[in-house]
Design a protein around this motif. Structure first.
Motif, PDB file in Angstrom:
ATOM      1  N   GLN A 130       0.098   6.106  -6.088  1.00 18.82           N
ATOM      2  CA  GLN A 130       1.340   6.847  -6.178  1.00 18.82           C
ATOM      3  C   GLN A 130       1.188   8.265  -6.358  1.00 18.82           C
ATOM      4  O   GLN A 130       1.593   9.107  -5.942  1.00 18.82           O
ATOM      5  N   ALA A 131       0.455   8.608  -7.714  1.00 19.08           N
ATOM      6  CA  ALA A 131       0.081   9.749  -7.953  1.00 19.08           C
ATOM      7  C   ALA A 131      -0.500  10.556  -7.145  1.00 19.08           C
ATOM      8  O   ALA A 131      -0.494  11.758  -7.002  1.00 19.08           O
ATOM      9  N   VAL A 132      -1.516   9.984  -6.165  1.00 20.15           N
ATOM     10  CA  VAL A 132      -2.530  10.705  -5.340  1.00 20.15           C
ATOM     11  C   VAL A 132      -1.931  10.794  -4.208  1.00 20.15           C
ATOM     12  O   VAL A 132      -2.118  11.834  -3.286  1.00 20.15           O
ATOM     13  N   PHE A 133      -1.717   9.671  -3.356  1.00 23.48           N
ATOM     14  CA  PHE A 133      -1.303   9.636  -2.146  1.00 23.48           C
ATOM     15  C   PHE A 133       0.075   9.578  -1.701  1.00 23.48           C
ATOM     16  O   PHE A 133       0.640   9.633  -0.689  1.00 23.48           O
ATOM     17  N   LEU A 189      -3.156  -4.349  -1.525  1.00 23.83           N
ATOM     18  CA  LEU A 189      -2.218  -3.571  -0.759  1.00 23.83           C
ATOM     19  C   LEU A 189      -1.374  -2.895  -1.763  1.00 23.83           C
ATOM     20  O   LEU A 189      -0.656  -3.617  -2.782  1.00 23.83           O
ATOM     21  N   THR A 190      -1.061  -1.368  -1.633  1.00 30.25           N
ATOM     22  CA  THR A 190      -0.224  -0.570  -2.352  1.00 30.25           C
ATOM     23  C   THR A 190       0.725  -0.054  -1.314  1.00 30.25           C
ATOM     24  O   THR A 190       0.301   0.359  -0.219  1.00 30.25           O
ATOM     25  N   VAL A 191       2.009  -0.219  -1.444  1.00 29.14           N
ATOM     26  CA  VAL A 191       3.094   0.193  -0.724  1.00 29.14           C
ATOM     27  C   VAL A 191       4.122   1.308  -1.395  1.00 29.14           C
ATOM     28  O   VAL A 191       4.702   0.684  -2.475  1.00 29.14           O
ATOM     29  N   LEU A 192       3.804   2.434  -1.127  1.00 28.67           N
ATOM     30  CA  LEU A 192       4.392   3.513  -1.969  1.00 28.67           C
ATOM     31  C   LEU A 192       5.746   3.912  -0.925  1.00 28.67           C
ATOM     32  O   LEU A 192       5.662   4.437  -0.054  1.00 28.67           O
ATOM     33  N   GLY A 193       7.001   3.553  -1.564  1.00 28.11           N
ATOM     34  CA  GLY A 193       8.092   3.794  -0.896  1.00 28.11           C
ATOM     35  C   GLY A 193       8.623   5.206  -0.957  1.00 28.11           C
ATOM     36  O   GLY A 193       7.920   6.110  -1.837  1.00 28.11           O
ATOM     37  N   ASP A 247      10.393   4.393  -8.664  1.00 26.65           N
ATOM     38  CA  ASP A 247      10.913   3.056  -8.637  1.00 26.65           C
ATOM     39  C   ASP A 247      10.769   2.258  -7.277  1.00 26.65           C
ATOM     40  O   ASP A 247      11.312   1.211  -7.121  1.00 26.65           O
ATOM     41  N   ASP A 248       9.967   2.686  -6.347  1.00 23.33           N
ATOM     42  CA  ASP A 248       9.614   2.245  -4.744  1.00 23.33           C
ATOM     43  C   ASP A 248       8.201   1.907  -4.841  1.00 23.33           C
ATOM     44  O   ASP A 248       7.886   2.383  -3.770  1.00 23.33           O
ATOM     45  N   SER A 275       1.441   0.791 -16.362  1.00 27.39           N
ATOM     46  CA  SER A 275       1.756  -0.394 -15.392  1.00 27.39           C
ATOM     47  C   SER A 275       3.171  -0.385 -14.839  1.00 27.39           C
ATOM     48  O   SER A 275       3.859   0.539 -15.333  1.00 27.39           O
ATOM     49  N   LEU A 276       3.155  -1.053 -13.827  1.00 31.16           N
ATOM     50  CA  LEU A 276       4.496  -1.137 -12.929  1.00 31.16           C
ATOM     51  C   LEU A 276       4.881  -2.115 -12.831  1.00 31.16           C
ATOM     52  O   LEU A 276       4.210  -3.394 -12.221  1.00 31.16           O
ATOM     53  N   LYS A 277       6.404  -2.564 -13.581  1.00 32.31           N
ATOM     54  CA  LYS A 277       6.825  -3.803 -13.593  1.00 32.31           C
ATOM     55  C   LYS A 277       6.890  -4.493 -12.302  1.00 32.31           C
ATOM     56  O   LYS A 277       6.637  -5.824 -12.234  1.00 32.31           O
TER      57      LYS A 277
END
Length: 371
Positions: free
Chosen positions: A154-157, A175-179, A184-185, A352-354
């Protein structure tokens, strides 16, 4: 305080260590140097063996951790030499360790995750503070303890107002999905096998550590009955958050699927294993990242040209591209993530992300071993 951090990563591929020296003093991180070192065949075999129950495990695990850290220290020394940086200028090393068991929420409801490491020895060998044990606090808070890199992705992409999909293909794929709504997404989870099964099959039949560029798989034919049997694994249908590892996806698991089928040529099995990885990754993308127009891929799987072609074939509406095009070479992403996580620990900031791990909330991760 210096904004220089080292990140070290040795993943489930068991091929060695990737390390980066990162400068966080600017508005965006800057990798000053990259280094890698392979594992000896003896260490690789021991780490692989320790993924399964065996005799005298505590003794063997302790010695394997010491051997692992000596490779870590070698990589750190090379990073500093390449950058002409003195060890006293580096605030901390983020050292993930080598995962040999990952059973969150199992057995007693809490479970455990175990990364072989000897951070005290690494601090002694390098003269730099070490941050380690990143996963266990999240597990203690009811989470999976993995994956941890989505917050870094999230911080980079991350791009405000856009959905971005990032796929890491190491031994296991995640997989990471950055909303579009940023903090919060974010969603992240392990898709399933990455390179682990392909590498193990290649090692068994060719005596090679991996299938270079997927060339061997490209000579084979995907076996529909085997692929169907592999895809019936219940893990693939579990909803996120979820994580996995060699505890599930190992050669014993594959042997169990093969035993009820007619014998097939090894190259056909390799082609099918490659298709399995492409299929489970693509299914994850289509299920959770339909709004993304691009899939950013990192990890060693990027260098498997046949695998990347199969991913693109499964995802014709997306552009499948290497993280290199976005400022971070594929082998540097996870190492840089652990430098970033180490910095978060030093600053006492949650990382960490809940929504990703399923824990009760965000936590400050990692344990500090002073220099």
């Amino acid at each position: 305080m210096s904004e220089l951090y080292v990140g070290l990563m040795s993943g489930t591929s068991l091929d060695g260590v990737d390390g980066v020296l990162v400068d966080f003093s600017g508005t965006t991180l800057r990798v000053l140097s990259y280094s890698s070192a392979p594992f000896s065949n003896t260490l690789t075999q021991e780490l692989l063996a320790l993924n399964s129950p065996g005799p005298n495990e505590l003794h063997r695990a302790a010695l394997a951790a010491n051997a692992l850290v000596r490779v870590y220290a070698q990589v750190v020394a090379d990073l500093l030499e390449k950058s002409c940086i003195h060890h006293g200028q580096v605030t901390a090393i983020g050292a993930h360790g080598q995962t040999v068991r990952h059973r969150p929420q199992a057995f007693d409801g809490i479970g455990y995750t175990l990364q072989l490491n000897s951070p005290a020895l690494l601090a002694e060998l390098t003269g730099i503070a070490v941050i380690a044990d990143f996963r266990s606090r999240d597990v203690a808070a009811g989470g999976q303890g993995a994956p941890l890199v989505p917050a870094f992705h999230q911080a980079v992409f991350g791009r405000p107002g856009q959905t971005v999909a990032t796929l890491n293909i190491g031994g296991i794929s995640n997989l990471t999905v950055l909303g579009p709504h940023q903090a919060d997404d974010v969603l992240g989870f392990d898709c399933g096998p990455g390179n682990a099964l392909m590498d193990a099959w290649c090692r068994q039949h060719l005596g090679q550590a991996f299938d270079a560029n997927g060339a061997w798989a490209a000579t084979g034919q995907v076996q529909g009955d085997l692929l169907a049997a592999l895809l019936r694994e219940p893990y693939f249908d579990q909803p996120a958050p979820k994580s996995t590892g060699r505890d599930l996806f190992n050669m014993g698991w594959l042997a169990g699927k093969l035993q009820d089928l007619a014998p097939m040529a090894p190259e056909n099995v390799q082609a099918t294993l490659t298709e399995l990885t492409a299929s489970v990754c693509a299914t994850s993308v289509t299920r959770y990242a339909l709004e993304s127009h691009e899939l950013i891929v990192c990890g060693g799987g990027v260098f498997n040209g046949h695998l990347m072609q199969r991913l693109q074939a499964h995802l014709p509406s997306l552009q499948v591209s290497s993280s290199q095009a976005h400022g971070l070479p594929p082998l540097e992403v996870e190492a840089a993530a652990f430098a970033w996580l180490a910095r978060k620990t030093v600053l006492r900031e949650t990382s960490s992300l809940k929504k990703v791990t399923g824990a009760r909330g965000a936590r400050v991760l990692g344990a500090i071993y002073p220099a």
